[in-house]
Design a protein around this motif. Structure first.
Motif, mmCIF file in Angstrom:
data_model
loop_
_atom_site.group_PDB
_atom_site.id
_atom_site.type_symbol
_atom_site.label_atom_id
_atom_site.label_comp_id
_atom_site.label_asym_id
_atom_site.label_seq_id
_atom_site.Cartn_x
_atom_site.Cartn_y
_atom_site.Cartn_z
ATOM 1 N N ILE A 8 137.424 -18.313 31.430
ATOM 2 C CA ILE A 8 136.163 -18.543 30.736
ATOM 3 C C ILE A 8 136.468 -19.098 29.341
ATOM 4 N N GLU A 9 135.821 -20.221 29.002
ATOM 5 C CA GLU A 9 136.016 -20.800 27.670
ATOM 6 C C GLU A 9 135.154 -20.015 26.673
ATOM 7 N N THR A 10 135.806 -19.320 25.757
ATOM 8 C CA THR A 10 135.072 -18.492 24.789
ATOM 9 C C THR A 10 135.499 -18.870 23.370
ATOM 10 N N LEU A 11 134.878 -19.923 22.863
ATOM 11 C CA LEU A 11 135.244 -20.446 21.550
ATOM 12 C C LEU A 11 134.585 -19.639 20.447
ATOM 13 N N GLY A 12 134.959 -19.917 19.209
ATOM 14 C CA GLY A 12 134.349 -19.249 18.068
ATOM 15 C C GLY A 12 135.424 -18.694 17.149
ATOM 16 N N HIS A 13 136.200 -17.748 17.671
ATOM 17 C CA HIS A 13 137.346 -17.254 16.899
ATOM 18 C C HIS A 13 138.309 -18.410 16.655
ATOM 19 N N ALA A 14 138.508 -19.186 17.666
ATOM 20 C CA ALA A 14 139.312 -20.406 17.565
ATOM 21 C C ALA A 14 138.596 -21.467 18.397
ATOM 22 N N SER A 15 138.990 -22.720 18.187
ATOM 23 C CA SER A 15 138.342 -23.800 18.931
ATOM 24 C C SER A 15 138.924 -23.904 20.335
ATOM 25 N N HIS A 16 139.768 -22.950 20.706
ATOM 26 C CA HIS A 16 140.419 -23.045 22.021
ATOM 27 C C HIS A 16 140.674 -21.661 22.643
ATOM 28 N N PRO A 62 139.635 -10.637 26.477
ATOM 29 C CA PRO A 62 138.888 -11.563 25.613
ATOM 30 C C PRO A 62 139.737 -12.295 24.567
ATOM 31 N N GLY A 63 141.031 -11.982 24.498
ATOM 32 C CA GLY A 63 141.804 -12.540 23.381
ATOM 33 C C GLY A 63 141.198 -12.016 22.096
ATOM 34 N N ASP A 64 140.820 -12.929 21.205
ATOM 35 C CA ASP A 64 140.192 -12.507 19.948
ATOM 36 C C ASP A 64 138.685 -12.787 19.936
ATOM 37 N N ALA A 65 138.096 -13.013 21.130
ATOM 38 C CA ALA A 65 136.667 -13.358 21.175
ATOM 39 C C ALA A 65 135.758 -12.154 20.987
ATOM 40 N N ALA A 66 136.303 -10.949 21.071
ATOM 41 C CA ALA A 66 135.446 -9.750 21.025
ATOM 42 C C ALA A 66 135.859 -8.788 19.921
ATOM 43 N N THR A 97 137.901 -12.845 12.596
ATOM 44 C CA THR A 97 137.195 -14.081 12.257
ATOM 45 C C THR A 97 137.864 -14.868 11.126
ATOM 46 N N PRO A 98 139.172 -15.119 11.225
ATOM 47 C CA PRO A 98 139.796 -15.916 10.151
ATOM 48 C C PRO A 98 139.265 -17.347 10.170
ATOM 49 N N PRO A 99 139.361 -18.065 9.042
ATOM 50 C CA PRO A 99 138.906 -19.455 9.038
ATOM 51 C C PRO A 99 139.830 -20.330 9.894
ATOM 52 N N PRO A 100 139.332 -21.367 10.517
ATOM 53 C CA PRO A 100 137.932 -21.747 10.628
ATOM 54 C C PRO A 100 137.234 -20.931 11.714
ATOM 55 N N PHE A 101 136.121 -20.293 11.324
ATOM 56 C CA PHE A 101 135.385 -19.459 12.267
ATOM 57 C C PHE A 101 134.052 -20.118 12.583
ATOM 58 N N TYR A 102 133.683 -20.150 13.859
ATOM 59 C CA TYR A 102 132.465 -20.824 14.295
ATOM 60 C C TYR A 102 131.504 -19.778 14.849
ATOM 61 N N LEU A 103 130.537 -19.364 14.027
ATOM 62 C CA LEU A 103 129.658 -18.246 14.396
ATOM 63 C C LEU A 103 128.829 -18.530 15.653
ATOM 64 N N ALA A 104 128.172 -19.693 15.694
ATOM 65 C CA ALA A 104 127.279 -19.964 16.830
ATOM 66 C C ALA A 104 128.074 -19.931 18.139
ATOM 67 N N ALA A 105 129.263 -20.539 18.115
ATOM 68 C CA ALA A 105 130.099 -20.548 19.323
ATOM 69 C C ALA A 105 130.549 -19.137 19.686
ATOM 70 N N GLY A 136 136.804 -16.044 6.611
ATOM 71 C CA GLY A 136 136.254 -16.815 7.735
ATOM 72 C C GLY A 136 134.744 -16.951 7.606
ATOM 73 N N PHE A 137 134.092 -15.869 7.241
ATOM 74 C CA PHE A 137 132.630 -15.895 7.075
ATOM 75 C C PHE A 137 132.224 -16.653 5.821
ATOM 76 N N ILE A 138 133.002 -16.518 4.748
ATOM 77 C CA ILE A 138 132.661 -17.243 3.510
ATOM 78 C C ILE A 138 132.771 -18.753 3.743
ATOM 79 N N GLU A 139 133.857 -19.155 4.411
ATOM 80 C CA GLU A 139 134.013 -20.587 4.728
ATOM 81 C C GLU A 139 132.863 -21.081 5.605
ATOM 82 N N TYR A 140 132.529 -20.234 6.590
ATOM 83 C CA TYR A 140 131.423 -20.575 7.490
ATOM 84 C C TYR A 140 130.127 -20.760 6.679
ATOM 85 N N ALA A 141 129.870 -19.829 5.749
ATOM 86 C CA ALA A 141 128.628 -19.875 4.965
ATOM 87 C C ALA A 141 128.611 -21.096 4.054
ATOM 88 N N LYS A 142 129.766 -21.452 3.502
ATOM 89 C CA LYS A 142 129.838 -22.657 2.640
ATOM 90 C C LYS A 142 129.548 -23.912 3.439
#
Ligand code: ZN
Length: 303
Positions: free
Chosen positions: A151-159, A173-177, A191-199, A292-298
């Motif tokens: 299952i492709e579960t992006l967000g924590h990482a793009s892969h 889940p790796g780091d997806a959960a 959630t280290p940067p780059p973190f993608y919240l929606a994904a 990760g969240f601060i970068e996301y918010a910026k």
């Protein structure tokens, strides 16, 4: 003994990376086609191999090494490990594949993000391309009716990939959960940067849809009550995002954002003493994951 039977045809190997217990583990699915989930970091490969020996699993019999993503603590040891597993093929997301073949680029960026922790994990060695199966979705036949769903579960990482095994219907889940702290039965963000919240939130919905019986965290171990845990993690991510967004809007310092998260997240607050004094988690959870969240918010603010 550092292996443990945690389900039907399923074992956990405590890697004791850097001497830390309950930090990183790998898993063995003892199907007809023997499958490892996560190599763990380079420095832990001897521990993983001794886990196989402890279970009397010959190195030649390992057919698959399923990696959730190529961060040092999950797939960093793949190149070193494969030298000992002559018949094993790696499953990884296509976006992670180039980093396995040529880890030279990954290493300096890992050193920057992780600091001294990268030295504890060790430098990855390259994997030859022929030994990699790039995959984003589908089902791997593990023999005798057993299956591994990808299952492709992006967000924590793009892969980031997750895997579901058919013996117990649990999910890796790796780091997806998040990171599971078994000492407290509590989950904190990864959630280290780059973190993608929606994904990340969409990935959690996907995992919930699989109705897993358990989660097999790489950090660390088996957790029951999987669906509720995934739902709770979504709430936690949304809370952190809200605080980071407010903090970025109001130009708060990193410390102010961090302290507000610690104050408002009751789950984190319940383990803050442990996390703060843990040599690794104080750096990853209270620094990298908040960043990760601060970068996301910026990013969100400029877009
Ligand atoms: Zn990771």
């Amino acid at each position: 003994m550092h292996t443990r039977e945690i389900g039907k045809n399923l074992f956990q190997i405590e890697l004791e990376t850097g001497g830390f217990k309950n930090l990183i583990c790998s898993y063995i699915i003892n199907s007809a086609k023997i499958t490892l989930v996560e190599s763990g970091p380079t420095s832990s490969v001897p521990k993983l191999l001794s886990g196989l020996k402890e279970l009397s699993i010959p190195f030649e019999s390992v057919e698959y090494l399923a990696i959730t993503h190529v961060h040092l603590d999950h797939g960093g040891g793949a190149g070193t490990l494969l030298k000992f597993l002559p018949n094993a093929t790696i499953l990884v997301h296509p976006r992670g594949m180039p980093h396995l073949i040529n880890p030279e680029k990954l290493w300096p960026s890992a050193q920057t993000v992780l600091g001294f922790v990268s030295e504890i994990f060790g430098k990855p060695e390259p994997v030859s391309k022929e030994r990699i199966i790039p995959i984003t979705a589908g089902t791997i036949d593990l023999g005798e009716g057993a299956k591994l769903k990808v299952i492709e579960t992006l967000g924590h990482a793009s892969h980031n990939l997750s895997y579901q095994e058919s013996f117990n219907r649990g999910v890796f889940p790796g780091d997806a959960a998040g990171t599971y702290l078994p000492e407290f039965d509590v989950v904190v963000p990864t959630t280290p940067p780059p973190f993608y919240l929606a994904a990340a939130l969409a990935s959690l919905d996907q995992l919930i849809g699989l109705q897993p019986t358990s989660l097999y965290y790489s950090h660390f171990g088996k957790a029951t009550n999987a669906v509720q845990r995934l739902r709770d993690y979504k709430v936690q991510l949304n809370l952190w995002a809200e605080i980071a967004e407010e903090g970025v809007r109001q130009n708060w310092s990193f410390e102010k954002i961090r302290d507000k998260i610690v104050a408002d997240d009751k789950v984190l607050a319940s383990v803050i003493g442990f996390v703060k004094h843990h040599r690794i988690y104080t750096k990853t959870v209270l620094e990298n994951c908040i960043n990760g969240f601060i970068e996301y918010a910026k990013q969100k603010q400029v877009s």
